[in-house]
Design a protein around this motif. Sequence first.
Motif, PDB file in Angstrom:
ATOM      1  N   MET A   1       1.351  -0.444  -6.228  1.00 32.41           N
ATOM      2  CA  MET A   1      -0.044  -0.059  -6.416  1.00 32.41           C
ATOM      3  C   MET A   1      -0.498   0.245  -7.620  1.00 32.41           C
ATOM      4  O   MET A   1      -1.683  -0.259  -8.021  1.00 32.41           O
ATOM      5  CB  MET A   1      -0.195   1.190  -5.469  1.00 32.41           C
ATOM      6  N   ASP A   2       0.390   0.661  -8.457  1.00 34.33           N
ATOM      7  CA  ASP A   2      -0.015   0.856  -9.809  1.00 34.33           C
ATOM      8  C   ASP A   2       0.041  -0.621 -10.378  1.00 34.33           C
ATOM      9  O   ASP A   2      -1.150  -0.705 -11.391  1.00 34.33           O
ATOM     10  CB  ASP A   2       1.288   1.618 -10.660  1.00 34.33           C
TER      11      ASP A   2
ATOM     12  N   ARG B   1      -2.104   5.009   1.448  1.00 34.66           N
ATOM     13  CA  ARG B   1      -0.704   5.062   2.162  1.00 34.66           C
ATOM     14  C   ARG B   1       0.423   5.522   1.650  1.00 34.66           C
ATOM     15  O   ARG B   1       1.385   5.349   2.133  1.00 34.66           O
ATOM     16  CB  ARG B   1      -0.567   3.654   2.891  1.00 34.66           C
ATOM     17  N   ILE B   2       0.324   5.921   0.425  1.00 34.54           N
ATOM     18  CA  ILE B   2       1.538   6.404  -0.257  1.00 34.54           C
ATOM     19  C   ILE B   2       1.735   7.874   0.303  1.00 34.54           C
ATOM     20  O   ILE B   2       0.999   8.736   0.200  1.00 34.54           O
ATOM     21  CB  ILE B   2       1.150   6.468  -1.889  1.00 34.54           C
ATOM     22  N   ARG B   3       2.960   7.893   0.600  1.00 31.86           N
ATOM     23  CA  ARG B   3       3.404   9.264   1.178  1.00 31.86           C
ATOM     24  C   ARG B   3       4.488   9.922   0.199  1.00 31.86           C
ATOM     25  O   ARG B   3       4.485  11.065  -0.054  1.00 31.86           O
ATOM     26  CB  ARG B   3       4.312   8.836   2.759  1.00 31.86           C
ATOM     27  N   HIS B   4       5.475   9.074  -0.318  1.00 33.35           N
ATOM     28  CA  HIS B   4       6.374   9.824  -1.209  1.00 33.35           C
ATOM     29  C   HIS B   4       6.198   9.032  -2.589  1.00 33.35           C
ATOM     30  O   HIS B   4       6.270   7.713  -2.675  1.00 33.35           O
ATOM     31  CB  HIS B   4       7.740   9.792  -0.541  1.00 33.35           C
ATOM     32  N   ILE B   5       6.214   9.772  -3.609  1.00 38.87           N
ATOM     33  CA  ILE B   5       6.192   9.351  -4.984  1.00 38.87           C
ATOM     34  C   ILE B   5       7.451   9.655  -5.550  1.00 38.87           C
ATOM     35  O   ILE B   5       7.958  10.927  -5.743  1.00 38.87           O
ATOM     36  CB  ILE B   5       5.331   9.927  -5.891  1.00 38.87           C
TER      37      ILE B   5
ATOM     38  N   GLN C   1      10.916   6.475 -15.633  1.00 41.05           N
ATOM     39  CA  GLN C   1       9.644   5.438 -15.211  1.00 41.05           C
ATOM     40  C   GLN C   1       8.308   6.355 -15.250  1.00 41.05           C
ATOM     41  O   GLN C   1       8.095   7.442 -15.541  1.00 41.05           O
ATOM     42  CB  GLN C   1       9.706   5.516 -13.623  1.00 41.05           C
TER      43      GLN C   1
ATOM     44  N   LEU D   1       4.315   6.009 -14.116  1.00 40.99           N
ATOM     45  CA  LEU D   1       3.433   5.605 -13.001  1.00 40.99           C
ATOM     46  C   LEU D   1       1.991   6.121 -13.003  1.00 40.99           C
ATOM     47  O   LEU D   1       1.990   7.193 -13.478  1.00 40.99           O
ATOM     48  CB  LEU D   1       4.214   6.069 -11.806  1.00 40.99           C
ATOM     49  N   GLN D   2       1.152   5.162 -12.442  1.00 39.95           N
ATOM     50  CA  GLN D   2       0.008   5.788 -12.482  1.00 39.95           C
ATOM     51  C   GLN D   2      -0.654   5.924 -10.882  1.00 39.95           C
ATOM     52  O   GLN D   2      -0.280   4.775 -10.422  1.00 39.95           O
ATOM     53  CB  GLN D   2      -1.030   4.795 -13.301  1.00 39.95           C
ATOM     54  N   VAL D   3      -1.227   6.979 -10.559  1.00 43.05           N
ATOM     55  CA  VAL D   3      -1.360   7.119  -8.988  1.00 43.05           C
ATOM     56  C   VAL D   3      -2.771   7.161  -8.956  1.00 43.05           C
ATOM     57  O   VAL D   3      -3.329   7.976  -9.505  1.00 43.05           O
ATOM     58  CB  VAL D   3      -0.574   8.227  -8.179  1.00 43.05           C
TER      59      VAL D   3
ATOM     60  N   LEU E   1       0.864  -1.226   0.130  1.00 40.62           N
ATOM     61  CA  LEU E   1      -0.034   0.020  -0.031  1.00 40.62           C
ATOM     62  C   LEU E   1       0.764   1.159   0.096  1.00 40.62           C
ATOM     63  O   LEU E   1       0.405   2.450  -0.578  1.00 40.62           O
ATOM     64  CB  LEU E   1      -0.840  -0.043   1.075  1.00 40.62           C
ATOM     65  N   ALA E   2       1.871   1.141   0.690  1.00 42.58           N
ATOM     66  CA  ALA E   2       2.939   2.449   0.620  1.00 42.58           C
ATOM     67  C   ALA E   2       3.771   2.787  -0.588  1.00 42.58           C
ATOM     68  O   ALA E   2       4.524   3.479  -0.779  1.00 42.58           O
ATOM     69  CB  ALA E   2       3.642   2.276   1.886  1.00 42.58           C
ATOM     70  N   ASN E   3       3.899   1.701  -1.470  1.00 39.73           N
ATOM     71  CA  ASN E   3       4.632   1.495  -2.421  1.00 39.73           C
ATOM     72  C   ASN E   3       3.985   2.089  -3.767  1.00 39.73           C
ATOM     73  O   ASN E   3       3.236   1.204  -4.367  1.00 39.73           O
ATOM     74  CB  ASN E   3       5.356   0.010  -2.757  1.00 39.73           C
ATOM     75  N   PRO E   4       4.222   3.226  -4.427  1.00 38.01           N
ATOM     76  CA  PRO E   4       3.567   3.672  -5.492  1.00 38.01           C
ATOM     77  C   PRO E   4       3.561   2.641  -6.770  1.00 38.01           C
ATOM     78  O   PRO E   4       2.619   2.551  -7.539  1.00 38.01           O
ATOM     79  CB  PRO E   4       4.089   4.892  -6.043  1.00 38.01           C
ATOM     80  N   GLU E   5       4.648   2.262  -6.952  1.00 33.98           N
ATOM     81  CA  GLU E   5       4.718   1.150  -8.166  1.00 33.98           C
ATOM     82  C   GLU E   5       4.051   0.035  -8.053  1.00 33.98           C
ATOM     83  O   GLU E   5       3.309  -0.641  -8.870  1.00 33.98           O
ATOM     84  CB  GLU E   5       6.427   0.790  -8.241  1.00 33.98           C
TER      85      GLU E   5
END
Lengths: 310, 473
Positions: A124-125, B414-418, B424, B426-428, A118-122
């Motif tokens: 979660m993508d 829960r994403i704090r830092h991108i 790269q 990325l889709q958020v 959940l904390a990892n953007p990649e």
Amino acid sequence: MSEQKTSKQSGAVQTTGHAWDGDIQEFNNPLPRWWLWSFYATVLFSVIYWVLFPAWPVGKTYTKGVMNDITYELNGKKVTTHWNTRALLMRDMQQGEDAVKQRKYMQKVASLSFSQVLANPEMMDFTRKVGKVLFADNCAACHGSGGQGKVGLFPNLVDDDWLWGGSISDIQATITHGRQGFMPSFRTAFTKKQLDDVVDYVLSLSGHKVDAARAARGKRIFNGQTGGCYYCHTKAGTGMKSAGSANLTDSIWTVADVNGQRDLEGKRAEVRRVILNGISRKMPAWKDRLSPVEIKLLSLYVYDLGGGKK
Amino acid sequence: MADDTKREVLFEARMPIYPRSVKGRFRRIKWAILALAYGVYFLLPWLRWERPGGIDQAVLFDIQARKFYLFNLTVYPQDIFWLAGILVIAAILLFFVTGVAGRVFCGYFCFQTLWTDVFILIERIVQGERPARIRLDKMPWGPYKFVRKGLTHLLWLLVAFATGLTFVLYWGDAPTLLRQFFTGEAPFPAYATAIFLTATTYVMAGLAREQVCTYMCPYARFQSIMFDTDTKIVAYEQARGEGKNGRAKLGKGRKQLDERHAQGLGDCIDCGFCVQVCPMGIDIRNGLQMQCTSCALCIDACDNIMDSLGWPRGLIRYTSEAEQKGGKARFWKPKTIGYGLVLLASIVLLVWSVASRSELSVAARQVRQPLYVVLSNGDIQNSYDIKLNNKSDRPMKIRITQQGLDGAVLDMGRIRHITLSPGQRLQVHVKVRMRRSAHGGQIPFDFIIQPVGRKDLKARHVREYFSMPGGDR
């Protein structure tokens, strides 16, 4: 080019020189040389094709071609077969560049904890993209393509109200084992007056302006032995996730379409209908249809849809 | 049947052309352009270039990573419209130049012309000048002819192979790819492309030659439509060359200009030099012809003859139909001005687009299924997919905020830092929550996507809409 040439030949089109019945002749329009060579090339191509690929039926079988073996895995066993598009697809699904890449991500999801994903953007993508497909294949038939559900039938998964708990492990348990939602019918338990009183009390819980006297009477029925509603819905009316009973104090209604009604009478009718008829809903278990990692991905996807709770 | 195919009624064999070599100013210009073009083409893959990302080839088309490196510029698939821009500019430039100066591209710059020139050069070095080549062709097959012909074709194949191989080197790290190519480790497309281009170069420049221009090339056909009476063309001055009584070879009593003029003879001594040097095999004295690529070698040929006779140059020269009729060629006319303006506009547009490119590309899209959802406290939630792409060669930290929705909460779970690694994508998934308002509708707002700690990069504003359920509910 061709026209010039024909005109050079004394203005007449060539004939083959044959004559039938004395004067019936046959025009001779030979093919261009490039066309002829292209034709020979296609003939040659087809002969090579017959040798290399499955081509000719022979009795009940057919020629398999040579040097074209495809190996893939089926139920844990290696299968080697002659060239065919089905085997080609199987191999690509197992050994193709994208398949290998996807497997790596899958393994990573399996090895990480929920909060790490959940904390990892990649991750979660990846979860959102794979989850979308899994959801469309397995869940969307009832819950809608975006998880919006259908009031009265299937719960909305995008909002933050959860019958069976909105934490990620709750969602995982729901998907794995399925759920059986049940509320008995109160058709015989309540008189018409009692029913009206309970309906007004239920509506008052979420801040609707109702008849105060009725609601007060309804509260006694709700929290007393006559109705016994508090067994499942609790005395505060907030519901219990262990029973899958609805929280009656918030603005979300999953079975009675209260939000869809304009006037109080309509809202009352909706609540009355549910109390009279009761509810019996079932969500199947997915543990036998989906792999643990697929259920994990799906749980993460649903959690992320809109209303996941800690 | 066999008899019929042997007659080849519908097939016209090519008439061989043996262009004679010529020296002169246009030939010098053409050699210079050829040297420049070959220099650029064959050496560019070997040019190294310093980049932070570690890829040190100046020009590299990396298909696998989907990045095209052009010196300091890195082109991503999203920038594909630049290619369209370049093609548009090339097309308009062709229209513009053709309208003004005729088939300049064909005669000086087209790779068919350049490669054919080199192949003819090889032919001449191995087999000798035009008469020797004609003799060789008429000769019965023997060791001498076999060696000469064989050597020619071998050298042609070598040049063709170098051409094909060089093309391949643009698509990978040149030194690595070259080593792989000869050790059998290069990817299949590298071999296929090299072999294909070797074959086409050999066939087009060695065997097909002028037929490519006459029968295959569409530009050759439609360029003639762009000609007008002011267009520069290579032409023979009919009046001077033919006189009253036509051209005549030098002979007794026809050696001096005044003698010839007295007899009504033209200045053309019918030496045929202009025909012999023509790579298209035409006679320029027959007037403007479809086959003529304006290579101007006949001008050099005729000038050389005129010089040797001590007569004025220019019997064959760059002129225009208007000048031939005694007028003057106009340059400023609606056509050139129009093409010029469009050309200028498209160049400015492309340069602007390249110069204003961003190292961060962003896009936002609202999730439409469902458009909004009512939360348990009555708030309204919309959700959005935001696409981010770091097009720089450094890691990029991103902060996402919004502007325009008062009191709204932006939730990324829960994403704090991108942090985007170089290149790269990325889709958020971003959820936006807001108090329900009395009036429904689409409320415009901006996502602000801010690269953190990068002063050189501007924050990007992406317009989106918040769907508020209608007041009629």
